[in-house]
Design a protein around this motif. Sequence first.
Motif, PDB file in Angstrom:
ATOM      1  N   ASP A  40      -3.212   4.602   2.378  1.00 29.12           N
ATOM      2  CA  ASP A  40      -2.827   3.328   1.762  1.00 29.12           C
ATOM      3  C   ASP A  40      -2.973   2.152   2.722  1.00 29.12           C
ATOM      4  O   ASP A  40      -2.717   0.999   2.352  1.00 29.12           O
ATOM      5  N   ASP A  78      -8.491  -3.593  -1.157  1.00 33.08           N
ATOM      6  CA  ASP A  78      -7.288  -3.220  -1.907  1.00 33.08           C
ATOM      7  C   ASP A  78      -6.239  -4.326  -1.750  1.00 33.08           C
ATOM      8  O   ASP A  78      -5.853  -4.677  -0.625  1.00 33.08           O
ATOM      9  N   HIS A 105      -3.147  -4.204  -2.375  1.00 25.57           N
ATOM     10  CA  HIS A 105      -1.909  -3.660  -1.789  1.00 25.57           C
ATOM     11  C   HIS A 105      -1.966  -3.717  -0.262  1.00 25.57           C
ATOM     12  O   HIS A 105      -0.962  -4.020   0.397  1.00 25.57           O
ATOM     13  N   ASN A 106      -3.154  -3.442   0.298  1.00 24.64           N
ATOM     14  CA  ASN A 106      -3.300  -3.525   1.752  1.00 24.64           C
ATOM     15  C   ASN A 106      -3.149  -4.957   2.235  1.00 24.64           C
ATOM     16  O   ASN A 106      -2.586  -5.212   3.304  1.00 24.64           O
TER      17      ASN A 106
END
Length: 311
Positions: A70, A249, A251-252
């Motif tokens: 992640d 991403d 989220h990153n």
Amino acid sequence: MKLYIEKAIFVLMTLANYINDLLYRYDCVIVPNFGGFVTNTIGARVNTNTHTFYPPKKQLTFNAYLQHNDGLLANYIASDKNISFEEATTFIASAVVEWNKNLKTTSVEVASVGSLALNEAGQVVFEPNLTSNFLTASFGLAEVVTPSVERVKEVTVKPLSVVSEEKSKMIPLYIRRAAAAAVFVGVAYVGWNGIQNQQQQELLANQEESVQKKIQSATFVIENPLPTINLNVSKEAKNFHIIAGAFQDVHNAENKLAELESKGYEATILGKNKYGLTQVAFASYATKEEARKALEIIKEKVSEDAWLLAK
């Protein structure tokens, strides 16, 4: 051979320390291609057998199925060691290889998080360190042991009415008559005081009503009011941004934003560039001169990969 072993121990301890640090800030830390350390906050509790009070804490578990990268651990290592995201990912992969190799013969200690070992079925078993508390809200709180408390023997108390009847039988008749007379005089005095208080309250109410009428009938006129002043304040545009990274991403990108904010930067997410990557900035400035000065400091002390974007 000795140098290789020392290097392997250094890699293991370093990765373990990074995991240890992140568990204070996040509820889940995933080691790519190995597994994830998950926390669950539990409230304060008491052991009635040992008379011990335990503060709230984060309960640790290990999930071997959480192996997707992640970016949280890699971004943290890249920022701390001042290396690229790819180099940090390679660093984690080499540590995982050493973990898997050592697990075949012994257990692996993960800093103050706990220990990992293989069971008879070849599955990774995690034993958390019960003395560690990763809940920052419980910082400084320790276990408290108290002595046992013995219950007091119950005492039977007679009702008030029964006690009064027993005492009244012991009081002579002339004393009871004198007490009744004193009560009558007290009631009469209280009644007279009540009448006087009521008269005083009515007088004060009439005076207050008269004052209110005078206030309501008064008229206030300002002949020369002050002129109205309009202030036009324009917000200074900040078009020069120091880029910390660009992520596919989202989220990153959000994790990178939280990391920079925790270090004191006024970080922002600038949105996607023409390549579809979400850009995250250390800070934004109104002038190019300010931005260049800040960029020099960041490249020297934080990240050599930082660069200036005029937008």
